[in-house]
Design a protein around this motif. Structure first.
Motif, PDB file in Angstrom:
ATOM      1  N   ASP A 276       1.977   2.043  -6.287  1.00 36.38           N
ATOM      2  CA  ASP A 276       2.025   1.051  -5.217  1.00 36.38           C
ATOM      3  C   ASP A 276       2.070  -0.345  -5.839  1.00 36.38           C
ATOM      4  O   ASP A 276       2.146  -0.479  -7.058  1.00 36.38           O
ATOM      5  CB  ASP A 276       0.806   1.212  -4.290  1.00 36.38           C
ATOM      6  N   LEU A 277       2.012  -1.360  -5.005  1.00 33.04           N
ATOM      7  CA  LEU A 277       2.060  -2.743  -5.484  1.00 33.04           C
ATOM      8  C   LEU A 277       0.667  -3.367  -5.575  1.00 33.04           C
ATOM      9  O   LEU A 277       0.532  -4.578  -5.753  1.00 33.04           O
ATOM     10  CB  LEU A 277       2.948  -3.586  -4.562  1.00 33.04           C
ATOM     11  N   LEU A 278      -0.370  -2.543  -5.460  1.00 34.47           N
ATOM     12  CA  LEU A 278      -1.738  -3.056  -5.480  1.00 34.47           C
ATOM     13  C   LEU A 278      -2.205  -3.490  -6.872  1.00 34.47           C
ATOM     14  O   LEU A 278      -3.242  -4.131  -7.002  1.00 34.47           O
ATOM     15  CB  LEU A 278      -2.708  -2.028  -4.892  1.00 34.47           C
ATOM     16  N   GLY A 279      -1.439  -3.159  -7.895  1.00 32.57           N
ATOM     17  CA  GLY A 279      -1.753  -3.675  -9.223  1.00 32.57           C
ATOM     18  C   GLY A 279      -1.455  -5.166  -9.313  1.00 32.57           C
ATOM     19  O   GLY A 279      -2.141  -5.909 -10.016  1.00 32.57           O
ATOM     20  N   LEU A 280      -0.459  -5.618  -8.587  1.00 30.39           N
ATOM     21  CA  LEU A 280      -0.096  -7.035  -8.553  1.00 30.39           C
ATOM     22  C   LEU A 280      -0.789  -7.751  -7.397  1.00 30.39           C
ATOM     23  O   LEU A 280      -1.425  -8.780  -7.583  1.00 30.39           O
ATOM     24  CB  LEU A 280       1.421  -7.192  -8.415  1.00 30.39           C
ATOM     25  N   PHE A 281      -0.661  -7.210  -6.200  1.00 24.88           N
ATOM     26  CA  PHE A 281      -1.302  -7.797  -5.022  1.00 24.88           C
ATOM     27  C   PHE A 281      -2.678  -7.151  -4.904  1.00 24.88           C
ATOM     28  O   PHE A 281      -2.871  -6.187  -4.183  1.00 24.88           O
ATOM     29  CB  PHE A 281      -0.432  -7.572  -3.778  1.00 24.88           C
TER      30      PHE A 281
ATOM     31  N   THR B  27       0.787  -1.240   0.000  1.00 22.19           N
ATOM     32  CA  THR B  27       0.000   0.000   0.000  1.00 22.19           C
ATOM     33  C   THR B  27       0.813   1.280   0.000  1.00 22.19           C
ATOM     34  O   THR B  27       0.260   2.344  -0.282  1.00 22.19           O
ATOM     35  CB  THR B  27      -0.948   0.028   1.219  1.00 22.19           C
ATOM     36  N   VAL B  28       2.095   1.191   0.324  1.00 27.15           N
ATOM     37  CA  VAL B  28       2.878   2.433   0.346  1.00 27.15           C
ATOM     38  C   VAL B  28       2.959   3.013  -1.061  1.00 27.15           C
ATOM     39  O   VAL B  28       3.027   2.277  -2.040  1.00 27.15           O
ATOM     40  CB  VAL B  28       4.296   2.250   0.948  1.00 27.15           C
ATOM     41  N   LYS B  29       2.936   4.324  -1.123  1.00 26.84           N
ATOM     42  CA  LYS B  29       2.936   5.008  -2.412  1.00 26.84           C
ATOM     43  C   LYS B  29       4.312   5.573  -2.739  1.00 26.84           C
ATOM     44  O   LYS B  29       4.936   6.201  -1.900  1.00 26.84           O
ATOM     45  CB  LYS B  29       1.912   6.138  -2.401  1.00 26.84           C
ATOM     46  N   ASN B  30       4.710   5.356  -3.972  1.00 24.46           N
ATOM     47  CA  ASN B  30       5.939   5.950  -4.492  1.00 24.46           C
ATOM     48  C   ASN B  30       5.544   7.236  -5.206  1.00 24.46           C
ATOM     49  O   ASN B  30       5.055   7.199  -6.338  1.00 24.46           O
ATOM     50  CB  ASN B  30       6.643   4.978  -5.442  1.00 24.46           C
ATOM     51  N   ASP B  31       5.740   8.359  -4.565  1.00 22.63           N
ATOM     52  CA  ASP B  31       5.305   9.641  -5.119  1.00 22.63           C
ATOM     53  C   ASP B  31       6.139  10.108  -6.304  1.00 22.63           C
ATOM     54  O   ASP B  31       5.806  11.108  -6.939  1.00 22.63           O
ATOM     55  CB  ASP B  31       5.279  10.703  -4.027  1.00 22.63           C
ATOM     56  N   ASP B  32       7.208   9.398  -6.630  1.00 22.73           N
ATOM     57  CA  ASP B  32       8.012   9.732  -7.801  1.00 22.73           C
ATOM     58  C   ASP B  32       7.382   9.232  -9.096  1.00 22.73           C
ATOM     59  O   ASP B  32       7.848   9.557 -10.184  1.00 22.73           O
ATOM     60  CB  ASP B  32       9.422   9.133  -7.675  1.00 22.73           C
ATOM     61  N   ILE B  33       6.326   8.437  -8.980  1.00 24.42           N
ATOM     62  CA  ILE B  33       5.661   7.860 -10.156  1.00 24.42           C
ATOM     63  C   ILE B  33       4.330   8.576 -10.373  1.00 24.42           C
ATOM     64  O   ILE B  33       3.549   8.762  -9.432  1.00 24.42           O
ATOM     65  CB  ILE B  33       5.450   6.342  -9.965  1.00 24.42           C
ATOM     66  N   GLU B  34       4.063   8.951 -11.611  1.00 28.61           N
ATOM     67  CA  GLU B  34       2.840   9.685 -11.952  1.00 28.61           C
ATOM     68  C   GLU B  34       1.615   8.777 -12.013  1.00 28.61           C
ATOM     69  O   GLU B  34       0.550   9.123 -11.520  1.00 28.61           O
ATOM     70  CB  GLU B  34       3.012  10.407 -13.303  1.00 28.61           C
ATOM     71  N   ASP B  35       1.743   7.624 -12.651  1.00 32.83           N
ATOM     72  CA  ASP B  35       0.617   6.708 -12.882  1.00 32.83           C
ATOM     73  C   ASP B  35       0.110   6.148 -11.557  1.00 32.83           C
ATOM     74  O   ASP B  35       0.829   5.424 -10.865  1.00 32.83           O
ATOM     75  CB  ASP B  35       1.066   5.572 -13.810  1.00 32.83           C
ATOM     76  N   VAL B  36      -1.137   6.468 -11.196  1.00 26.94           N
ATOM     77  CA  VAL B  36      -1.717   6.031  -9.929  1.00 26.94           C
ATOM     78  C   VAL B  36      -1.713   4.508  -9.802  1.00 26.94           C
ATOM     79  O   VAL B  36      -1.614   3.969  -8.710  1.00 26.94           O
ATOM     80  CB  VAL B  36      -3.135   6.612  -9.734  1.00 26.94           C
ATOM     81  N   ASN B  37      -1.800   3.801 -10.916  1.00 22.06           N
ATOM     82  CA  ASN B  37      -1.825   2.342 -10.899  1.00 22.06           C
ATOM     83  C   ASN B  37      -0.441   1.723 -10.702  1.00 22.06           C
ATOM     84  O   ASN B  37      -0.323   0.511 -10.547  1.00 22.06           O
ATOM     85  CB  ASN B  37      -2.459   1.805 -12.172  1.00 22.06           C
TER      86      ASN B  37
ATOM     87  N   ILE C 272       9.305  -3.580  -5.727  1.00 19.36           N
ATOM     88  CA  ILE C 272       9.225  -4.201  -4.400  1.00 19.36           C
ATOM     89  C   ILE C 272      10.307  -3.621  -3.491  1.00 19.36           C
ATOM     90  O   ILE C 272      10.038  -3.255  -2.344  1.00 19.36           O
ATOM     91  CB  ILE C 272       9.328  -5.734  -4.510  1.00 19.36           C
ATOM     92  N   ASP C 273      11.527  -3.495  -4.019  1.00 20.04           N
ATOM     93  CA  ASP C 273      12.626  -2.930  -3.231  1.00 20.04           C
ATOM     94  C   ASP C 273      12.296  -1.497  -2.783  1.00 20.04           C
ATOM     95  O   ASP C 273      12.528  -1.132  -1.625  1.00 20.04           O
ATOM     96  CB  ASP C 273      13.927  -2.935  -4.026  1.00 20.04           C
ATOM     97  N   ILE C 274      11.760  -0.714  -3.688  1.00 17.65           N
ATOM     98  CA  ILE C 274      11.412   0.675  -3.373  1.00 17.65           C
ATOM     99  C   ILE C 274      10.285   0.722  -2.347  1.00 17.65           C
ATOM    100  O   ILE C 274      10.331   1.514  -1.404  1.00 17.65           O
ATOM    101  CB  ILE C 274      11.049   1.451  -4.660  1.00 17.65           C
ATOM    102  N   ALA C 275       9.278  -0.138  -2.500  1.00 21.78           N
ATOM    103  CA  ALA C 275       8.163  -0.167  -1.547  1.00 21.78           C
ATOM    104  C   ALA C 275       8.661  -0.510  -0.142  1.00 21.78           C
ATOM    105  O   ALA C 275       8.242   0.109   0.842  1.00 21.78           O
ATOM    106  CB  ALA C 275       7.097  -1.161  -2.001  1.00 21.78           C
ATOM    107  N   ILE C 276       9.560  -1.471  -0.044  1.00 19.53           N
ATOM    108  CA  ILE C 276      10.117  -1.828   1.268  1.00 19.53           C
ATOM    109  C   ILE C 276      10.911  -0.662   1.833  1.00 19.53           C
ATOM    110  O   ILE C 276      10.814  -0.349   3.027  1.00 19.53           O
ATOM    111  CB  ILE C 276      10.956  -3.123   1.169  1.00 19.53           C
TER     112      ILE C 276
END
Length: 186
Positions: free
Chosen positions: A64-69, A51-61, A124-128
């Motif tokens: 985070d990792l919720l597109g896969l999980f 669920t953590v958000k990477n604010d460096d990415i524009e695409d909302v999808n 995954i590495d970035i989310a962790i």
């Protein structure tokens, strides 16, 4: 469910990286499985990492990792990714064996995780890393403390309310509701 999916491989990579995080901050060993890790602990850490958000990415999808999980259900002890839970219980994971109280690891083959797309491994590495920045100590929390954190999420509370109302004991949590939620990490 297919036994060898990209999601399960990604999950095992996530577990591998969580163990590495624990060992780089707590232990001098590199492969010791944390004593607090159980099936429940790993499922809660999966939810929080996804669920953590990477604010460096524009695409909302892709923030985070919720597109896969993407198959979370509200259950008594918090959000559970049903595909991952099924793989854990049925033994569809290759390197990790999960029971209620512990995790056991087999020897990981050199290069096994290289079959995951490099961009997915990086995500995954970035989310962790983002999760660690939000709460460095969360990797040490026991399952009860992690459950208490996930119970603060309104998306879980709403879905659990519906589950209790219908008597089903579990209810699907939409990715959209999770993404819109106020995030708690401790």
């Amino acid at each position: 469910m297919i036994k060898n999916t990209n999601k399960i491989l990604a999950f095992e990579y996530l577990v591998y990286r969580l163990i590495k995080w624990y060992n780089t901050t707590i232990s001098s060993h590199t492969t010791v499985i944390p004593p607090n890790f159980s099936r429940l602990t790993v499922l809660k850490l999966l939810f929080l990492t996804a669920t953590v958000k990477n604010d460096d990415i524009e695409d909302v999808n892709k923030k985070d990792l919720l597109g896969l999980f993407n198959n979370f259900c509200a259950m008594q002890y918090g959000p559970v990714e049903i595909d991952v839970y099924t793989a854990m219980v049925k033994g569809y994971t290759k390197y990790y064996t999960f029971d209620n109280n512990s995790i056991k690891a087999s020897q990981i083959e050199e290069g096994y995780f290289e079959s995951l797309e490099p961009s997915l491994r990086d995500s995954i590495d970035i989310a962790i890393s983002i999760l660690a920045n939000k709460n460095q100590n969360i990797i040490q929390y026991n399952s009860t403390r992690l459950v208490n954190i996930t119970h603060k999420w309104q998306s879980w509370q709403n879905a659990m309310w519906l589950a209790n109302l219908s008597g089903t004991r579990q209810e699907t949590m939409s990715t959209e509701s999770i993404r819109k939620d106020i995030q708690y990490y401790g």
